[in-house]
Design a protein around this motif. Structure first.
Motif, PDB file in Angstrom:
ATOM      1  N   ASP A 209       5.503  14.011   1.055  1.00 50.32           N
ATOM      2  CA  ASP A 209       6.069  14.272   2.433  1.00 50.32           C
ATOM      3  C   ASP A 209       6.151  13.074   3.116  1.00 50.32           C
ATOM      4  O   ASP A 209       5.392  11.886   2.559  1.00 50.32           O
ATOM      5  N   ARG A 210       6.678  12.991   4.106  1.00 49.18           N
ATOM      6  CA  ARG A 210       6.843  11.772   4.831  1.00 49.18           C
ATOM      7  C   ARG A 210       5.528  11.390   5.094  1.00 49.18           C
ATOM      8  O   ARG A 210       5.089  10.100   5.463  1.00 49.18           O
ATOM      9  N   GLU A 211       4.508  12.271   5.464  1.00 50.70           N
ATOM     10  CA  GLU A 211       3.377  11.991   5.983  1.00 50.70           C
ATOM     11  C   GLU A 211       2.346  11.040   5.009  1.00 50.70           C
ATOM     12  O   GLU A 211       1.737  10.140   5.188  1.00 50.70           O
ATOM     13  N   LEU A 212       2.616  11.630   3.708  1.00 49.23           N
ATOM     14  CA  LEU A 212       2.018  10.866   2.688  1.00 49.23           C
ATOM     15  C   LEU A 212       2.691   9.707   2.156  1.00 49.23           C
ATOM     16  O   LEU A 212       1.754   8.451   2.083  1.00 49.23           O
ATOM     17  N   LEU A 213       4.071   9.548   2.426  1.00 55.07           N
ATOM     18  CA  LEU A 213       4.466   8.175   2.351  1.00 55.07           C
ATOM     19  C   LEU A 213       4.204   7.183   3.383  1.00 55.07           C
ATOM     20  O   LEU A 213       3.642   6.063   3.209  1.00 55.07           O
ATOM     21  N   LEU A 214       3.772   7.475   4.778  1.00 56.27           N
ATOM     22  CA  LEU A 214       3.427   6.733   5.867  1.00 56.27           C
ATOM     23  C   LEU A 214       1.963   6.442   5.691  1.00 56.27           C
ATOM     24  O   LEU A 214       1.535   5.154   5.795  1.00 56.27           O
ATOM     25  N   TRP A 215       1.203   7.200   5.068  1.00 55.48           N
ATOM     26  CA  TRP A 215      -0.227   6.984   4.506  1.00 55.48           C
ATOM     27  C   TRP A 215      -0.090   5.816   3.618  1.00 55.48           C
ATOM     28  O   TRP A 215      -0.908   4.835   3.576  1.00 55.48           O
ATOM     29  N   CYS A 216       0.624   5.829   2.612  1.00 56.78           N
ATOM     30  CA  CYS A 216       0.707   4.883   1.447  1.00 56.78           C
ATOM     31  C   CYS A 216       1.023   3.556   2.135  1.00 56.78           C
ATOM     32  O   CYS A 216       0.620   2.409   1.866  1.00 56.78           O
ATOM     33  N   ARG A 217       2.168   3.628   3.203  1.00 54.47           N
ATOM     34  CA  ARG A 217       2.672   2.540   3.734  1.00 54.47           C
ATOM     35  C   ARG A 217       1.246   1.833   4.428  1.00 54.47           C
ATOM     36  O   ARG A 217       1.114   0.591   4.423  1.00 54.47           O
ATOM     37  N   ALA A 218       0.553   2.621   5.228  1.00 51.19           N
ATOM     38  CA  ALA A 218      -0.314   2.117   6.449  1.00 51.19           C
ATOM     39  C   ALA A 218      -1.376   1.361   5.368  1.00 51.19           C
ATOM     40  O   ALA A 218      -2.321   0.467   5.907  1.00 51.19           O
ATOM     41  N   HIS A 219      -1.641   1.965   4.100  1.00 51.37           N
ATOM     42  CA  HIS A 219      -2.882   1.467   3.360  1.00 51.37           C
ATOM     43  C   HIS A 219      -2.364   0.564   2.011  1.00 51.37           C
ATOM     44  O   HIS A 219      -3.402   0.048   1.438  1.00 51.37           O
ATOM     45  N   ALA A 220      -1.133   0.466   2.098  1.00 50.59           N
ATOM     46  CA  ALA A 220      -0.545  -0.470   1.087  1.00 50.59           C
ATOM     47  C   ALA A 220      -1.089  -0.084  -0.384  1.00 50.59           C
ATOM     48  O   ALA A 220      -1.466  -0.904  -1.167  1.00 50.59           O
ATOM     49  N   ARG A 221      -1.086   1.338  -0.460  1.00 51.20           N
ATOM     50  CA  ARG A 221      -1.516   2.172  -1.699  1.00 51.20           C
ATOM     51  C   ARG A 221      -0.618   3.007  -2.116  1.00 51.20           C
ATOM     52  O   ARG A 221       0.164   3.708  -1.323  1.00 51.20           O
ATOM     53  N   THR A 222      -0.290   3.173  -3.693  1.00 56.36           N
ATOM     54  CA  THR A 222       0.447   4.240  -4.082  1.00 56.36           C
ATOM     55  C   THR A 222      -0.256   5.486  -4.415  1.00 56.36           C
ATOM     56  O   THR A 222      -1.093   5.327  -5.576  1.00 56.36           O
ATOM     57  N   ASP A 223      -0.094   6.485  -3.606  1.00 55.11           N
ATOM     58  CA  ASP A 223      -0.978   7.697  -4.082  1.00 55.11           C
ATOM     59  C   ASP A 223      -0.348   8.302  -5.491  1.00 55.11           C
ATOM     60  O   ASP A 223       0.956   8.007  -5.706  1.00 55.11           O
TER      61      ASP A 223
ATOM     62  N   ALA B 159       6.424  -1.616 -13.989  1.00 56.38           N
ATOM     63  CA  ALA B 159       5.481  -2.731 -14.481  1.00 56.38           C
ATOM     64  C   ALA B 159       4.392  -2.943 -13.148  1.00 56.38           C
ATOM     65  O   ALA B 159       3.148  -3.226 -13.639  1.00 56.38           O
ATOM     66  N   ALA B 160       4.926  -2.781 -11.965  1.00 54.60           N
ATOM     67  CA  ALA B 160       3.873  -2.801 -11.048  1.00 54.60           C
ATOM     68  C   ALA B 160       3.038  -1.418 -10.760  1.00 54.60           C
ATOM     69  O   ALA B 160       2.574  -1.537  -9.517  1.00 54.60           O
ATOM     70  N   ASP B 161       3.159  -0.460 -11.696  1.00 52.32           N
ATOM     71  CA  ASP B 161       2.688   0.777 -11.424  1.00 52.32           C
ATOM     72  C   ASP B 161       3.143   1.593 -10.224  1.00 52.32           C
ATOM     73  O   ASP B 161       2.470   2.084  -9.348  1.00 52.32           O
ATOM     74  N   TYR B 162       4.524   1.244  -9.849  1.00 54.79           N
ATOM     75  CA  TYR B 162       5.077   1.993  -8.840  1.00 54.79           C
ATOM     76  C   TYR B 162       4.519   1.579  -7.247  1.00 54.79           C
ATOM     77  O   TYR B 162       4.600   2.234  -6.556  1.00 54.79           O
ATOM     78  N   ASP B 163       4.030   0.305  -7.273  1.00 54.62           N
ATOM     79  CA  ASP B 163       3.353  -0.126  -6.050  1.00 54.62           C
ATOM     80  C   ASP B 163       4.696  -0.956  -5.182  1.00 54.62           C
ATOM     81  O   ASP B 163       4.865  -1.903  -5.282  1.00 54.62           O
ATOM     82  N   VAL B 164       5.019   0.116  -4.543  1.00 56.42           N
ATOM     83  CA  VAL B 164       6.233  -0.226  -3.526  1.00 56.42           C
ATOM     84  C   VAL B 164       5.919  -0.631  -2.137  1.00 56.42           C
ATOM     85  O   VAL B 164       6.879  -0.649  -1.276  1.00 56.42           O
ATOM     86  N   PHE B 165       4.607  -0.517  -2.020  1.00 59.94           N
ATOM     87  CA  PHE B 165       4.149  -0.377  -0.742  1.00 59.94           C
ATOM     88  C   PHE B 165       3.298  -1.724  -0.217  1.00 59.94           C
ATOM     89  O   PHE B 165       3.284  -2.137   1.183  1.00 59.94           O
ATOM     90  N   SER B 166       2.755  -2.394  -1.175  1.00 59.77           N
ATOM     91  CA  SER B 166       2.084  -3.643  -0.863  1.00 59.77           C
ATOM     92  C   SER B 166       2.946  -4.645  -0.684  1.00 59.77           C
ATOM     93  O   SER B 166       2.489  -5.881  -0.189  1.00 59.77           O
ATOM     94  N   HIS B 167       4.103  -4.868  -1.699  1.00 58.08           N
ATOM     95  CA  HIS B 167       4.769  -6.119  -1.630  1.00 58.08           C
ATOM     96  C   HIS B 167       6.195  -5.558  -1.941  1.00 58.08           C
ATOM     97  O   HIS B 167       6.390  -4.419  -2.459  1.00 58.08           O
ATOM     98  N   ARG B 168       7.056  -6.383  -2.045  1.00 58.55           N
ATOM     99  CA  ARG B 168       8.577  -6.206  -2.491  1.00 58.55           C
ATOM    100  C   ARG B 168       8.948  -6.461  -3.825  1.00 58.55           C
ATOM    101  O   ARG B 168       8.561  -7.774  -4.192  1.00 58.55           O
ATOM    102  N   VAL B 169       9.407  -5.587  -4.697  1.00 57.96           N
ATOM    103  CA  VAL B 169       9.482  -5.932  -5.840  1.00 57.96           C
ATOM    104  C   VAL B 169      10.849  -6.649  -6.146  1.00 57.96           C
ATOM    105  O   VAL B 169      11.698  -6.361  -5.649  1.00 57.96           O
ATOM    106  N   VAL B 170      10.716  -7.875  -7.129  1.00 61.30           N
ATOM    107  CA  VAL B 170      11.746  -8.482  -7.169  1.00 61.30           C
ATOM    108  C   VAL B 170      11.826  -8.863  -8.824  1.00 61.30           C
ATOM    109  O   VAL B 170      10.850  -8.903  -9.606  1.00 61.30           O
TER     110      VAL B 170
END
Length: 324
Positions: free
Chosen positions: A219-233, A285-296
């Protein structure tokens, strides 16, 4: 009155090839090209595979879309009412230009747009639909289902494919190629949504359907947590994997339409499809890490894809053309 932009040699050659001789219009198209080069790296690279005569129109369509998008996404300190007013002013100027009454001297991007729309017979409805979706960004912060999102994506992405189709040309009646062109625009847009989850959250928006996320307990709360902690749950990772697979299916549907295009346009569109699809590969390839950096997509891969595309483009230009 804005200062005149002197087109660089490459841009001047494109304008000459397109038969654009008016100094004011050359200035307008040069500004659109500069916007594309600055902000649309993957998109701009793909346009280099078109014939020089086609490129100015693509730059004009991109430049206007960028101008409207910036009103919404880069409002500065302006409040909502002011941003709404600015967007409506863009729409009003667009309508004036498309009506053929006159083109405002201080709106070169709109001038280039109007010239392109008239030259290629682009349906004005597509521009109106686009502006409708830009307006939705000011009030809608999430979408319950893919069906709900489809209304937004039609105006923000599908119509972009429909706008460029007359410029690209087809070897079948245009209506036969329209579904694939629209689908490719949607695939590009959903790819952007997956890559830009964090940036969109910063603007208070979620462009991934909430019911699809909820199926993975996201949900939105979990996405915001991922953004705040730069981690992908792990739950978010599973949801993104599902949406990546779904988007790849959209690319496959869209790719069927590339052979319906004028042969000189196919290398550009195929290259754009591969490069944008490559963003999905990088997300995985980034293991779905879209929170700590912008994938290019890296420069090496862009060059590896664009190089063969350039060879195919040159070969296509040397073959007899049949265009609908």
């Amino acid at each position: 009155m804005t200062a005149v932009v002197v087109p660089p040699r490459a841009a001047a050659g494109e304008l000459d090839a397109a038969g654009i001789t008016s100094p004011a219009l050359r200035d307008a198209y040069a500004r659109c090209r500069a916007l594309n080069a600055e902000h649309g790296r993957t998109y701009f690279l793909a346009t280099r595979l078109l014939t020089p005569a086609q490129r100015p129109a693509i730059h004009a369509l991109y430049g206007f879309a960028r101008m409207a998008d910036d009103v919404v996404d880069a409002p500065g300190a302006a409040g909502l009412d002011e941003v709404v007013a600015r967007l409506e002013e863009v729409r009003a100027r667009m309508r004036v230009a498309l009506s053929g009454e006159h083109v405002l001297d201080d709106e070169p991007v709109v001038a280039a747009l109007a010239h392109t729309v008239e030259r290629y017979g682009i349906d004005h409805r597509y521009l109106e639909d686009f502006m409708d979706s830009m307006a939705m960004d000011l009030t809608v912060t999430e979408y319950a289902t893919f069906d709900d999102l489809a209304g937004y994506v039609h105006g923000s992405a599908a119509v972009i494919g429909l706008q460029v189709l007359p410029v690209l040309g087809t070897v079948v009646p245009r209506a036969e190629a329209e579904p694939s062109a629209a689908a490719l625009g949607v695939a590009f847009q959903i790819t952007n949504f997956l890559r830009d989850v964090a940036e969109d959250l910063d603007r208070g928006r979620i462009y991934l359907p909430m019911d699809e996320l909820a199926a993975f307990d996201v949900d939105r709360e979990l996405l915001l947590w991922c953004r705040a902690h730069a981690r992908t749950d792990p739950r978010v990772r599973r949801a993104l994997a599902h949406l990546v697979a779904r988007t790849r299916a959209t690319y496959r549907r869209a790719d069927d339409g590339i052979l319906l295009l004028d042969p000189v346009s196919r290398p550009c569109v195929r290259t754009a499809s591969v490069l944008y699809g490559g963003i999905l590969d990088e997300i995985v390839a980034a293991d779905y890490d879209v929170f700590s950096h912008r994938v290019v997509v890296g420069k090496a891969r862009r060059a590896a894809v664009a190089g063969p595309g350039l060879l195919r483009a040159v070969a296509a230009r040397n073959r007899p053309r049949r265009r609908t």
